[in-house]
Write a protein that holds these residues in place. Structure first.
Motif, PDB file in Angstrom:
ATOM      1  N   ARG A   6       0.832  -1.199   0.000  1.00  0.00           N
ATOM      2  CA  ARG A   6       0.000   0.000   0.000  1.00  0.00           C
ATOM      3  C   ARG A   6       0.867   1.250   0.000  1.00  0.00           C
ATOM      4  N   LYS A 157      -7.156   9.993   3.133  1.00  0.00           N
ATOM      5  CA  LYS A 157      -8.073   8.958   3.571  1.00  0.00           C
ATOM      6  C   LYS A 157      -7.369   8.107   4.628  1.00  0.00           C
ATOM      7  N   GLU A 159      -7.343   5.015   5.221  1.00  0.00           N
ATOM      8  CA  GLU A 159      -6.746   3.787   4.699  1.00  0.00           C
ATOM      9  C   GLU A 159      -5.447   4.029   3.938  1.00  0.00           C
ATOM     10  N   ASP A 160      -5.168   5.281   3.618  1.00  0.00           N
ATOM     11  CA  ASP A 160      -3.915   5.622   2.947  1.00  0.00           C
ATOM     12  C   ASP A 160      -2.842   6.101   3.926  1.00  0.00           C
ATOM     13  N   ARG A 175      -5.849   1.029  14.493  1.00  0.00           N
ATOM     14  CA  ARG A 175      -6.477  -0.081  13.769  1.00  0.00           C
ATOM     15  C   ARG A 175      -7.944   0.255  13.466  1.00  0.00           C
ATOM     16  N   SER A 177      -9.256   3.066  12.992  1.00  0.00           N
ATOM     17  CA  SER A 177      -9.372   4.149  12.011  1.00  0.00           C
ATOM     18  C   SER A 177      -9.329   3.626  10.574  1.00  0.00           C
ATOM     19  N   GLY A 178      -8.827   2.416  10.400  1.00  0.00           N
ATOM     20  CA  GLY A 178      -8.683   1.849   9.075  1.00  0.00           C
ATOM     21  C   GLY A 178      -7.295   2.030   8.487  1.00  0.00           C
ATOM     22  N   ALA A 179      -6.415   2.673   9.254  1.00  0.00           N
ATOM     23  CA  ALA A 179      -5.048   2.911   8.785  1.00  0.00           C
ATOM     24  C   ALA A 179      -4.185   1.665   8.971  1.00  0.00           C
ATOM     25  N   ARG A 180      -3.067   1.640   8.266  1.00  0.00           N
ATOM     26  CA  ARG A 180      -2.043   0.637   8.534  1.00  0.00           C
ATOM     27  C   ARG A 180      -1.352   1.056   9.830  1.00  0.00           C
ATOM     28  N   ASP A 198       0.234  -4.073  12.271  1.00  0.00           N
ATOM     29  CA  ASP A 198       0.633  -4.763  11.054  1.00  0.00           C
ATOM     30  C   ASP A 198       2.126  -5.059  11.017  1.00  0.00           C
TER      31      ASP A 198
END
Length: 210
Positions: A6, A157, A159-160, A175, A177-180, A198
């Motif tokens: 990503r 975003k 996820e970015d 986690r 929040s959707g982030a790495r 991760d």
């Protein structure tokens, strides 16, 4: 080196235990406070990591008189604390800037504490595009609120983004929040934080985004 494919479009950082190696100092402070107010208690200073002062007070020190006393002692302690950077942090943050990747701090610390940081490190503000403190979000970690707001402040975003955290509440926040999430084994063991992130690193030495 980040372990997936990503693209990292923004970096979101906690403060203590992630940017600064200050957690051992806070462990000493809160360990003393809990021994004084809760004789016989064990490990309370570990359980509160990642919580705001308001959360700690609401749960453990509801007396306004106690809060006033502890706040005064904490403020004095923080004024005299050392704020050493985590090994390799400055090189890493400069690498992000060189690659055009915006960065933000999202910390449960308050603005008064941050003034101590700025006095010790005049360069600190130049490392980040946004600095969010406990006054800037409604819900504290493990809620993802702070990281969602930080991502929004950077126009990214979730996820970015890559979140850098050390505490269990912080890792859960990132986690959610959707982030790495990259976990730093500065406050807790690598084995204990691995399920919540991760990737685990001990510091930023030899760590890169490429």
């Amino acid at each position: 080196m980040l372990q997936d494919n990503r693209t990292m479009k923004a970096g979101l950082f906690d403060l203590d235990g992630v940017v600064f190696d200050t957690e051992p100092q806070y462990t000493i402070f809160w360990g003393g406070i809990f021994k004084e107010y809760y004789p016989g208690s064990e490990g309370m200073e570990q359980k509160i990591k990642g919580q705001t002062l308001v959360q700690i007070y609401d749960k453990y020190f509801p007396s306004k008189e106690d809060q006033t006393s502890i706040t005064a002692r904490l403020n004095d302690y923080e004024r005299h604390m050392a704020y050493p950077y985590i090994a390799g942090f400055e090189t890493f943050i400069k690498q992000l800037k060189a690659n055009g990747i915006p960065t933000a701090v999202a910390t449960s610390s308050n603005k008064d504490k941050m003034e101590n940081v700025y006095r010790r490190h005049p360069e600190f503000k130049s490392y980040f595009d946004a600095i969010l403190t406990s006054e800037d979000f409604a819900e504290s970690k493990p809620s993802p609120d702070c990281y969602l707001r930080a991502a929004g402040r950077l126009g990214a975003k979730p996820e970015d983004c890559v979140v850098f955290e050390d505490s269990f509440n912080g890792l859960k926040s990132g986690r959610a929040s959707g982030a790495r999430v990259v976990g730093l084994a500065t406050t807790n063991s690598a084995e204990s934080i691995a399920p919540y992130c991760d990737e685990v690193i001990k510091d930023y030495e030899n760590f890169s985004i490429k």
